[in-house]
Design a protein around this motif. Structure first.
Motif, mmCIF file in Angstrom:
data_model
loop_
_atom_site.group_PDB
_atom_site.id
_atom_site.type_symbol
_atom_site.label_atom_id
_atom_site.label_comp_id
_atom_site.label_asym_id
_atom_site.label_seq_id
_atom_site.Cartn_x
_atom_site.Cartn_y
_atom_site.Cartn_z
ATOM 1 N N GLN A 46 45.758 24.699 43.120
ATOM 2 C CA GLN A 46 46.772 24.496 42.082
ATOM 3 C C GLN A 46 46.229 24.839 40.688
ATOM 4 O O GLN A 46 46.929 25.410 39.871
ATOM 5 N N GLN A 47 44.970 24.485 40.445
ATOM 6 C CA GLN A 47 44.363 24.802 39.152
ATOM 7 C C GLN A 47 44.262 26.312 38.968
ATOM 8 O O GLN A 47 44.546 26.831 37.891
ATOM 9 N N LEU A 48 43.862 27.028 40.014
ATOM 10 C CA LEU A 48 43.782 28.484 39.923
ATOM 11 C C LEU A 48 45.158 29.078 39.645
ATOM 12 O O LEU A 48 45.290 30.003 38.837
ATOM 13 N N ILE A 58 41.170 43.069 45.483
ATOM 14 C CA ILE A 58 40.119 42.970 46.503
ATOM 15 C C ILE A 58 40.595 42.204 47.736
ATOM 16 O O ILE A 58 39.829 41.982 48.657
ATOM 17 N N GLY A 59 41.858 41.796 47.723
ATOM 18 C CA GLY A 59 42.424 41.133 48.893
ATOM 19 C C GLY A 59 41.963 39.704 49.083
ATOM 20 O O GLY A 59 41.979 39.190 50.203
ATOM 21 N N MET A 60 41.573 39.040 48.002
ATOM 22 C CA MET A 60 41.111 37.655 48.089
ATOM 23 C C MET A 60 42.300 36.715 47.864
ATOM 24 O O MET A 60 43.091 36.928 46.958
ATOM 25 N N SER A 61 42.394 35.690 48.676
ATOM 26 C CA SER A 61 43.480 34.721 48.510
ATOM 27 C C SER A 61 43.182 33.796 47.326
ATOM 28 O O SER A 61 42.029 33.645 46.906
ATOM 29 N N GLN A 62 44.227 33.160 46.829
ATOM 30 C CA GLN A 62 44.038 32.169 45.767
ATOM 31 C C GLN A 62 43.156 31.029 46.263
ATOM 32 O O GLN A 62 42.301 30.534 45.530
ATOM 33 N N GLN A 63 43.366 30.608 47.488
ATOM 34 C CA GLN A 63 42.580 29.510 48.055
ATOM 35 C C GLN A 63 41.097 29.856 48.077
ATOM 36 O O GLN A 63 40.249 29.053 47.699
ATOM 37 N N LYS A 64 40.774 31.071 48.508
ATOM 38 C CA LYS A 64 39.375 31.488 48.612
ATOM 39 C C LYS A 64 38.738 31.566 47.220
ATOM 40 O O LYS A 64 37.617 31.087 47.018
ATOM 41 N N LEU A 65 39.434 32.144 46.246
ATOM 42 C CA LEU A 65 38.875 32.223 44.902
ATOM 43 C C LEU A 65 38.696 30.832 44.315
ATOM 44 O O LEU A 65 37.667 30.533 43.702
ATOM 45 N N ALA A 66 39.688 29.980 44.524
ATOM 46 C CA ALA A 66 39.592 28.605 44.017
ATOM 47 C C ALA A 66 38.352 27.917 44.582
ATOM 48 O O ALA A 66 37.602 27.274 43.848
ATOM 49 N N ARG A 79 47.651 34.013 28.993
ATOM 50 C CA ARG A 79 48.508 34.666 29.990
ATOM 51 C C ARG A 79 47.948 36.034 30.377
ATOM 52 O O ARG A 79 47.966 36.419 31.546
ATOM 53 N N PHE A 80 47.429 36.776 29.398
ATOM 54 C CA PHE A 80 46.831 38.077 29.669
ATOM 55 C C PHE A 80 45.646 37.928 30.624
ATOM 56 O O PHE A 80 45.540 38.638 31.616
ATOM 57 N N VAL A 81 44.762 36.981 30.326
ATOM 58 C CA VAL A 81 43.579 36.750 31.171
ATOM 59 C C VAL A 81 44.014 36.314 32.566
ATOM 60 O O VAL A 81 43.473 36.784 33.571
ATOM 61 N N GLY A 82 45.007 35.446 32.659
ATOM 62 C CA GLY A 82 45.521 35.025 33.963
ATOM 63 C C GLY A 82 46.067 36.187 34.774
ATOM 64 O O GLY A 82 45.822 36.289 35.979
ATOM 65 N N ASP A 83 46.793 37.077 34.090
ATOM 66 C CA ASP A 83 47.305 38.272 34.765
ATOM 67 C C ASP A 83 46.162 39.130 35.297
ATOM 68 O O ASP A 83 46.234 39.677 36.388
ATOM 69 N N ARG A 84 45.104 39.252 34.497
ATOM 70 C CA ARG A 84 43.950 40.056 34.904
ATOM 71 C C ARG A 84 43.250 39.413 36.110
ATOM 72 O O ARG A 84 42.841 40.115 37.032
ATOM 73 N N ILE A 85 43.116 38.107 36.105
ATOM 74 C CA ILE A 85 42.492 37.423 37.247
ATOM 75 C C ILE A 85 43.309 37.699 38.508
ATOM 76 O O ILE A 85 42.766 38.080 39.546
ATOM 77 N N ARG A 86 44.631 37.518 38.404
ATOM 78 C CA ARG A 86 45.503 37.750 39.560
ATOM 79 C C ARG A 86 45.408 39.202 40.036
ATOM 80 O O ARG A 86 45.325 39.485 41.231
ATOM 81 N N LEU A 87 45.391 40.154 39.093
ATOM 82 C CA LEU A 87 45.322 41.576 39.448
ATOM 83 C C LEU A 87 44.048 41.886 40.226
ATOM 84 O O LEU A 87 44.103 42.453 41.316
ATOM 85 N N TYR A 88 42.900 41.497 39.687
ATOM 86 C CA TYR A 88 41.637 41.819 40.358
ATOM 87 C C TYR A 88 41.468 41.049 41.660
ATOM 88 O O TYR A 88 40.931 41.578 42.631
ATOM 89 N N ARG A 89 41.943 39.801 41.705
ATOM 90 C CA ARG A 89 41.875 39.031 42.949
ATOM 91 C C ARG A 89 42.686 39.727 44.032
ATOM 92 O O ARG A 89 42.233 39.898 45.170
ATOM 93 N N SER A 90 43.884 40.169 43.664
ATOM 94 C CA SER A 90 44.750 40.849 44.627
ATOM 95 C C SER A 90 44.180 42.201 45.050
ATOM 96 O O SER A 90 44.295 42.598 46.206
#
Length: 150
Positions: A57-59, A41-49, A28-39
């Protein structure tokens, strides 16, 4: 026992158990960090996926800590975000062994949330001169703060 606290040893033991491994506080900590850094830099979940070769959905499941993320995939995520992999793993915590703090008690510090909000707003400023001025101002304030703490 080595440098590990009891909580950390329990966590390591749970990771070594055979069979299906449930997600845990580290996931959960790592997931939070991924979401934080993705957000940040303004990258969408779709683009990162797309960039890391998984479905949207996996992302989402990675970011919520519902699915575990392997070391290789974690390196791909860090590379796609343009950050060192350690940014996703360490927040003054997992490697520094601060007291008996468990991963569940480790939250993103207020400064990280502030940086996120500032970064998000900053990325919306289109005028390069204004961005340079803001950067100069923030750097100047940081130098002043360093001088006053000595």
């Amino acid at each position: 026992m080595s440098d590990f606290t009891r909580t950390e040893q329990d966590l390591l033991d749970s990771l070594r158990k055979p069979g299906r491994r449930e997600t845990n506080d580290v996931d959960r900590f790592v997931g939070d960090r991924i979401r934080l850094y993705r957000s940040m830099i303004g990258m969408s979940q779709q683009k990162l996926a797309e960039n890391i070769g998984v479905t949207f959905q996996q992302l989402q499941k990675y970011e919520r800590g519902e699915n575990r993320i392997g070391a290789g995939r974690l390196l791909v995520v860090a590379t796609a975000l343009g950050i060192p992999i350690t940014f996703l793993l360490d927040e003054h915590g997992f490697t520094q062994r601060q007291g008996n703090t468990s991963p569940a008690e480790m939250e993103l510090p207020e400064t990280a949330r502030d940086a996120y909000n500032i970064g998000r707003a900053f990325s919306q400023i289109s005028d390069p001169e204004v961005r340079r001025s803001i950067t100069t101002l923030v750097q100047s304030l940081a130098r002043q703060a360093e001088g006053s703490e000595v």
